[in-house]
Write a protein that holds these residues in place. Structure first.
Motif, mmCIF file in Angstrom:
data_model
loop_
_atom_site.group_PDB
_atom_site.id
_atom_site.type_symbol
_atom_site.label_atom_id
_atom_site.label_comp_id
_atom_site.label_asym_id
_atom_site.label_seq_id
_atom_site.Cartn_x
_atom_site.Cartn_y
_atom_site.Cartn_z
ATOM 1 N N ASN A 3 0.750 -1.298 0.012
ATOM 2 C CA ASN A 3 -0.016 0.007 -0.004
ATOM 3 C C ASN A 3 1.086 1.253 0.113
ATOM 4 N N THR A 4 1.964 1.162 -0.616
ATOM 5 C CA THR A 4 3.013 2.337 -0.896
ATOM 6 C C THR A 4 2.760 3.181 -2.219
ATOM 7 N N ALA A 5 2.900 4.353 -2.007
ATOM 8 C CA ALA A 5 2.878 5.326 -2.912
ATOM 9 C C ALA A 5 4.196 5.998 -3.309
ATOM 10 N N LEU A 6 4.752 5.910 -4.414
ATOM 11 C CA LEU A 6 6.226 6.726 -4.666
ATOM 12 C C LEU A 6 5.895 7.838 -5.587
ATOM 13 N N ILE A 7 6.037 9.002 -5.128
ATOM 14 C CA ILE A 7 6.050 10.344 -5.953
ATOM 15 C C ILE A 7 7.525 10.766 -6.195
ATOM 16 N N VAL A 8 7.874 10.609 -7.578
ATOM 17 C CA VAL A 8 9.061 10.856 -8.067
ATOM 18 C C VAL A 8 9.186 12.454 -8.493
ATOM 19 N N GLY A 9 10.223 13.217 -8.149
ATOM 20 C CA GLY A 9 10.148 14.537 -8.309
ATOM 21 C C GLY A 9 9.102 15.398 -7.670
ATOM 22 N N ALA A 10 9.371 15.077 -6.521
ATOM 23 C CA ALA A 10 8.378 15.679 -5.242
ATOM 24 C C ALA A 10 8.905 17.044 -5.079
ATOM 25 N N GLY A 11 8.100 17.875 -4.583
ATOM 26 C CA GLY A 11 8.389 19.270 -4.188
ATOM 27 C C GLY A 11 7.343 19.847 -3.486
ATOM 28 N N SER A 12 7.125 21.233 -3.385
ATOM 29 C CA SER A 12 6.080 21.925 -2.597
ATOM 30 C C SER A 12 4.724 22.191 -3.395
ATOM 31 N N GLY A 13 4.701 21.848 -4.581
ATOM 32 C CA GLY A 13 3.519 22.041 -5.470
ATOM 33 C C GLY A 13 2.516 21.065 -5.268
ATOM 34 N N LEU A 14 2.276 20.628 -6.548
ATOM 35 C CA LEU A 14 1.303 19.607 -6.999
ATOM 36 C C LEU A 14 1.646 18.523 -6.245
ATOM 37 N N SER A 15 2.966 17.885 -6.142
ATOM 38 C CA SER A 15 3.508 16.642 -5.913
ATOM 39 C C SER A 15 3.169 16.696 -3.900
ATOM 40 N N ALA A 16 3.216 17.782 -3.440
ATOM 41 C CA ALA A 16 2.967 17.922 -1.920
ATOM 42 C C ALA A 16 1.296 17.746 -1.682
ATOM 43 N N SER A 17 0.606 18.150 -2.765
ATOM 44 C CA SER A 17 -0.950 17.951 -2.416
ATOM 45 C C SER A 17 -0.967 16.622 -2.552
ATOM 46 N N LEU A 18 -0.562 15.866 -3.663
ATOM 47 C CA LEU A 18 -0.603 14.471 -3.674
ATOM 48 C C LEU A 18 -0.158 13.706 -2.600
ATOM 49 N N LYS A 191 -10.174 37.881 -11.624
ATOM 50 C CA LYS A 191 -10.210 36.644 -12.251
ATOM 51 C C LYS A 191 -10.206 35.323 -11.401
ATOM 52 N N PRO A 192 -11.178 35.372 -10.475
ATOM 53 C CA PRO A 192 -11.110 34.269 -9.264
ATOM 54 C C PRO A 192 -11.115 32.905 -9.880
ATOM 55 N N ASP A 193 -10.224 31.863 -9.583
ATOM 56 C CA ASP A 193 -10.276 30.552 -10.044
ATOM 57 C C ASP A 193 -9.609 30.582 -11.539
ATOM 58 N N SER A 194 -8.748 31.231 -11.794
ATOM 59 C CA SER A 194 -8.322 31.469 -12.835
ATOM 60 C C SER A 194 -6.738 30.600 -12.966
ATOM 61 N N PHE A 195 -6.289 30.155 -11.977
ATOM 62 C CA PHE A 195 -5.340 29.206 -11.568
ATOM 63 C C PHE A 195 -5.721 27.847 -11.064
ATOM 64 N N LEU A 196 -5.067 26.839 -11.508
ATOM 65 C CA LEU A 196 -5.503 25.337 -10.962
ATOM 66 C C LEU A 196 -5.072 25.409 -9.522
ATOM 67 N N ASP A 197 -6.168 24.842 -8.730
ATOM 68 C CA ASP A 197 -5.749 24.547 -7.391
ATOM 69 C C ASP A 197 -4.836 23.096 -7.283
ATOM 70 N N PRO A 198 -3.764 23.100 -6.522
ATOM 71 C CA PRO A 198 -3.046 21.856 -6.609
ATOM 72 C C PRO A 198 -3.829 20.792 -5.897
ATOM 73 N N ASP A 199 -4.612 21.234 -4.974
ATOM 74 C CA ASP A 199 -5.336 20.303 -4.006
ATOM 75 C C ASP A 199 -6.663 19.570 -4.936
ATOM 76 N N ALA A 200 -6.910 20.525 -5.819
ATOM 77 C CA ALA A 200 -8.071 19.932 -6.753
ATOM 78 C C ALA A 200 -7.586 19.064 -7.929
ATOM 79 N N ILE A 201 -6.363 19.447 -8.363
ATOM 80 C CA ILE A 201 -5.683 18.396 -9.184
ATOM 81 C C ILE A 201 -5.239 17.169 -8.600
#
Length: 229
Positions: A3-18, A191-201
Motif C-alpha cells: 500500500n505504498t505510493a512513490l512520488i518521483v520529482g516531489a516538491g512543494s507544489g502539486l506533488s505535496a498535495s498528492l 479573475k477568481p479561479d483562473s489558476f489550477l488549485d493543486p489540491d483539486a488536481i
C-alpha cells in the motif's frame, strides 16, 4: 499486498498535495527528488520517507526502487512528476540543454515506469501516473525542448497503457493545461479561479486511481476557465 505510493520529482507544489491526499487515503508515501532538503517539512508533516534520486540516471532509479521496496514494500502507485524546461529561440538553443530536458522530462519517465512495472506485475496490480502539461499537446514558440519532452512522455504513457492494462496496471497521463496556484503565484481578484488549485488536481488523480477496471481513463485534461484550448 503493498500500500505504498512513490512520488518521483516531489516538491512543494502539486506533488505535496498528492502526498498529503494519498497519506490521508491510507497510503504509505515515499518521496523522491534530486535534492531532498526541500522535502524535510513535508516528510515530517505526513510521516513519509524521502529518497535522493536523479530520475534520469538508470543507477539512481534502480537504487531508489530497491530502497523503497526494502523499507516500505514495492510501490503500488507511482507518480512521475519531474520536468525541466529550457526556453529560447530555436536556432540559439544549446544542444546540451535540450538533451537534459529530454532526459528529465521523458527518459526519466521511461526509467521510472519500467522499474515500477516490473514490481507491479509481480504484485498483480498497480498504477503508474504521469504529470503532463500544456506542452504535452501544444508546442509553443521558443519552447521546443519542453514540447519534445512532454510529447514523448505522453507517447510513453499511451503505449504502456495499452500494453499494461490487460495485466491490471492502470497507466494514466494528466495534461495540466494552465498555471498552478502557489504561495508565490496567485490569481488576480478580477479573475477568481483562473489558476489550477493543486489540491483539486490531486483529487482528480485520486478519482482516476479509484476507477473500476472496466472504465479506466488513460488521459485526462485539467484547465481553469481562462485557458483557451
Amino acid at each position: 499486498m503493498s500500500n505504498t505510493a512513490l512520488i518521483v520529482g516531489a516538491g512543494s507544489g502539486l506533488s505535496a498535495s498528492l502526498a498529503r491526499l494519498l497519506k490521508k487515503e491510507g497510503f504509505t508515501v515515499a518521496l523522491a527528488a534530486r535534492k531532498i532538503d526541500k522535502l524535510t517539512g513535508l516528510s515530517q508533516e505526513i510521516g513519509s520517507l524521502s529518497f535522493a534520486s536523479d530520475a534520469s540516471k538508470p543507477d539512481d532509479v534502480n537504487r531508489l526502487f530497491h530502497e523503497v521496496e526494502e523499507k516500505l514494500g514495492a510501490p503500488e502507485v507511482v507518480i512521475y512528476n519531474p520536468s525541466w524546461r529550457v526556453r529560447g529561440a530555436f536556432i540559439e538553443l544549446d544542444p546540451a540543454d535540450v538533451a537534459k530536458t529530454l532526459e528529465i522530462t521523458a527518459y526519466g519517465g521511461f526509467l521510472v515506469a519500467q522499474a515500477a512495472a516490473k514490481r507491479q506485475l509481480a504484485l498483480g496490480k498497480g498504477a503508474i501516473f504521469f504529470t503532463g502539461a500544456s506542452a504535452s499537446v501544444k508546442g509553443y514558440p521558443q519552447s521546443a525542448p519542453f514540447a519534445m519532452g512532454k510529447f514523448a512522455l505522453r507517447g510513453l504513457a499511451q503505449s504502456i497503457a495499452r500494453e499494461l492494462a490487460p495485466q491490471n496496471i492502470h497507466v494514466a497521463h494528466f495534461v495540466i493545461d494552465g498555471a498552478i496556484r502557489s504561495a508565490t503565484r496567485q490569481e488576480s481578484p478580477d479573475k477568481p479561479d483562473s489558476f489550477l488549485d493543486p489540491d483539486a488536481i490531486a483529487q482528480t488523480y485520486l478519482n482516476i486511481l479509484r476507477q473500476p477496471r472496466n472504465a479506466w481513463t488513460w488521459e485526462v485534461e485539467l484547465r481553469p476557465w481562462v485557458e483557451p484550448f
